[in-house]
Design a protein around this motif. Structure first.
Motif, PDB file in Angstrom:
ATOM      1  N   MET A   1       0.850  -1.188   0.000  1.00  0.00           N
ATOM      2  CA  MET A   1       0.000   0.000   0.000  1.00  0.00           C
ATOM      3  C   MET A   1       0.887   1.240   0.000  1.00  0.00           C
ATOM      4  N   LYS A   2       0.525   2.187  -0.837  1.00  0.00           N
ATOM      5  CA  LYS A   2       1.190   3.487  -0.866  1.00  0.00           C
ATOM      6  C   LYS A   2       0.318   4.467  -0.099  1.00  0.00           C
ATOM      7  N   GLU A   3       0.942   5.280   0.741  1.00  0.00           N
ATOM      8  CA  GLU A   3       0.191   6.233   1.552  1.00  0.00           C
ATOM      9  C   GLU A   3       0.816   7.616   1.401  1.00  0.00           C
ATOM     10  N   THR A   4      -0.043   8.629   1.264  1.00  0.00           N
ATOM     11  CA  THR A   4       0.403  10.018   1.181  1.00  0.00           C
ATOM     12  C   THR A   4      -0.226  10.789   2.335  1.00  0.00           C
ATOM     13  N   PHE A   5       0.580  11.589   3.008  1.00  0.00           N
ATOM     14  CA  PHE A   5       0.157  12.422   4.133  1.00  0.00           C
ATOM     15  C   PHE A   5       0.174  13.866   3.661  1.00  0.00           C
ATOM     16  N   LEU A   6      -0.929  14.576   3.893  1.00  0.00           N
ATOM     17  CA  LEU A   6      -1.082  15.936   3.389  1.00  0.00           C
ATOM     18  C   LEU A   6      -1.679  16.811   4.486  1.00  0.00           C
ATOM     19  N   VAL A   7      -1.078  17.993   4.699  1.00  0.00           N
ATOM     20  CA  VAL A   7      -1.613  18.986   5.637  1.00  0.00           C
ATOM     21  C   VAL A   7      -1.855  20.253   4.840  1.00  0.00           C
ATOM     22  N   LYS A   8      -3.120  20.719   4.865  1.00  0.00           N
ATOM     23  CA  LYS A   8      -3.506  21.886   4.064  1.00  0.00           C
ATOM     24  C   LYS A   8      -4.177  22.942   4.933  1.00  0.00           C
ATOM     25  N   HIS A   9      -4.082  24.181   4.456  1.00  0.00           N
ATOM     26  CA  HIS A   9      -4.827  25.279   5.067  1.00  0.00           C
ATOM     27  C   HIS A   9      -6.222  25.281   4.458  1.00  0.00           C
ATOM     28  N   ALA A  10      -7.209  24.980   5.261  1.00  0.00           N
ATOM     29  CA  ALA A  10      -8.599  24.876   4.820  1.00  0.00           C
ATOM     30  C   ALA A  10      -8.723  23.849   3.693  1.00  0.00           C
ATOM     31  N   VAL A  11      -9.901  23.697   3.147  1.00  0.00           N
ATOM     32  CA  VAL A  11     -10.161  22.652   2.167  1.00  0.00           C
ATOM     33  C   VAL A  11      -9.414  22.885   0.857  1.00  0.00           C
ATOM     34  N   GLY A  12      -9.536  24.059   0.271  1.00  0.00           N
ATOM     35  CA  GLY A  12      -8.917  24.317  -1.020  1.00  0.00           C
ATOM     36  C   GLY A  12      -7.633  25.114  -0.934  1.00  0.00           C
ATOM     37  N   GLY A  13      -7.123  25.291   0.275  1.00  0.00           N
ATOM     38  CA  GLY A  13      -5.938  26.117   0.482  1.00  0.00           C
ATOM     39  C   GLY A  13      -4.639  25.428   0.104  1.00  0.00           C
TER      40      GLY A  13
ATOM     41  N   ASN B   1      -5.062  26.701  13.585  1.00  0.00           N
ATOM     42  CA  ASN B   1      -6.471  26.474  13.924  1.00  0.00           C
ATOM     43  C   ASN B   1      -7.353  26.315  12.687  1.00  0.00           C
ATOM     44  N   GLU B   2      -6.743  26.335  11.500  1.00  0.00           N
ATOM     45  CA  GLU B   2      -7.503  26.246  10.245  1.00  0.00           C
ATOM     46  C   GLU B   2      -6.935  25.161   9.327  1.00  0.00           C
ATOM     47  N   LEU B   3      -6.452  24.073   9.891  1.00  0.00           N
ATOM     48  CA  LEU B   3      -5.811  23.032   9.098  1.00  0.00           C
ATOM     49  C   LEU B   3      -6.709  21.819   8.893  1.00  0.00           C
ATOM     50  N   ASN B   4      -6.497  21.165   7.780  1.00  0.00           N
ATOM     51  CA  ASN B   4      -7.088  19.858   7.507  1.00  0.00           C
ATOM     52  C   ASN B   4      -5.953  18.892   7.209  1.00  0.00           C
ATOM     53  N   VAL B   5      -6.116  17.662   7.640  1.00  0.00           N
ATOM     54  CA  VAL B   5      -5.134  16.615   7.399  1.00  0.00           C
ATOM     55  C   VAL B   5      -5.790  15.552   6.535  1.00  0.00           C
ATOM     56  N   PHE B   6      -5.042  15.062   5.558  1.00  0.00           N
ATOM     57  CA  PHE B   6      -5.546  14.016   4.667  1.00  0.00           C
ATOM     58  C   PHE B   6      -4.544  12.866   4.624  1.00  0.00           C
ATOM     59  N   ILE B   7      -5.064  11.661   4.543  1.00  0.00           N
ATOM     60  CA  ILE B   7      -4.275  10.467   4.250  1.00  0.00           C
ATOM     61  C   ILE B   7      -4.892   9.855   3.007  1.00  0.00           C
ATOM     62  N   PHE B   8      -4.088   9.663   1.966  1.00  0.00           N
ATOM     63  CA  PHE B   8      -4.544   8.984   0.753  1.00  0.00           C
ATOM     64  C   PHE B   8      -3.902   7.608   0.741  1.00  0.00           C
ATOM     65  N   GLN B   9      -4.724   6.575   0.691  1.00  0.00           N
ATOM     66  CA  GLN B   9      -4.228   5.200   0.683  1.00  0.00           C
ATOM     67  C   GLN B   9      -4.507   4.569  -0.670  1.00  0.00           C
ATOM     68  N   GLU B  10      -3.434   4.148  -1.330  1.00  0.00           N
ATOM     69  CA  GLU B  10      -3.537   3.521  -2.644  1.00  0.00           C
ATOM     70  C   GLU B  10      -3.148   2.054  -2.520  1.00  0.00           C
ATOM     71  N   ILE B  11      -4.093   1.179  -2.820  1.00  0.00           N
ATOM     72  CA  ILE B  11      -3.866  -0.262  -2.802  1.00  0.00           C
ATOM     73  C   ILE B  11      -4.047  -0.758  -4.225  1.00  0.00           C
ATOM     74  N   GLU B  12      -3.133  -1.600  -4.668  1.00  0.00           N
ATOM     75  CA  GLU B  12      -3.181  -2.093  -6.043  1.00  0.00           C
ATOM     76  C   GLU B  12      -4.535  -2.720  -6.358  1.00  0.00           C
ATOM     77  N   ASN B  13      -5.076  -2.357  -7.523  1.00  0.00           N
ATOM     78  CA  ASN B  13      -6.356  -2.867  -8.035  1.00  0.00           C
ATOM     79  C   ASN B  13      -7.569  -2.438  -7.211  1.00  0.00           C
ATOM     80  N   GLU B  14      -7.423  -1.381  -6.420  1.00  0.00           N
ATOM     81  CA  GLU B  14      -8.541  -0.824  -5.650  1.00  0.00           C
ATOM     82  C   GLU B  14      -8.550   0.682  -5.833  1.00  0.00           C
ATOM     83  N   PRO B  15      -9.716   1.320  -5.691  1.00  0.00           N
ATOM     84  CA  PRO B  15      -9.747   2.781  -5.784  1.00  0.00           C
ATOM     85  C   PRO B  15      -9.043   3.413  -4.581  1.00  0.00           C
ATOM     86  N   THR B  16      -8.517   4.608  -4.785  1.00  0.00           N
ATOM     87  CA  THR B  16      -7.842   5.329  -3.710  1.00  0.00           C
ATOM     88  C   THR B  16      -8.840   5.659  -2.604  1.00  0.00           C
ATOM     89  N   LYS B  17      -8.448   5.392  -1.382  1.00  0.00           N
ATOM     90  CA  LYS B  17      -9.266   5.702  -0.208  1.00  0.00           C
ATOM     91  C   LYS B  17      -8.697   6.974   0.415  1.00  0.00           C
TER      92      LYS B  17
END
Length: 110
Positions: free
Chosen positions: A1-13, A55-71
């Protein structure tokens, strides 16, 4: 599984941390009703800017598993939930809620 960690300012920031573009060590775990993210990062201009918007951050984890859609896991960071220990270079983010979704399930149906 490939995993990406992302920290963003607000949703579209802008992204402050994106391990898909700039790999850095991080861990995350669920402890009861919250999720704790620990990131090893040297104090730099982007950390100072991240802390300015802590105080305005969102954290995302994208999990990519072979032959499955990204979660995608979307975590909401509350007030006073982001801390940086300069002496250890450790950034800690605590999230109190999350949404798990698979983008392919939200595509428009014609």
């Amino acid at each position: 599984m490939k995993e990406t960690f992302l920290v963003k300012h607000a949703v579209g920031g802008r992204a402050f941390i994106d391990t898909g573009k700039n790999p850095i060590p991080y861990t995350w775990k669920q402890v009861e009703e919250q999720w704790i993210f620990t990131v090893q990062i040297e104090k730099a201009e982007n950390i100072a800017e991240l802390l300015k918007w802590k105080n305005e951050l969102n954290v995302f984890i994208f999990q990519e598993i072979e032959n499955e859609p990204t979660k995608k896991l979307w975590f909401y960071v509350g007030d006073d939930s982001v801390h940086y220990a300069e002496e250890t270079g450790e950034l800690t983010i605590v999230a109190k809620s999350q949404i798990v979704y698979i983008p392919e399930q939200f595509s428009a149906q014609l």
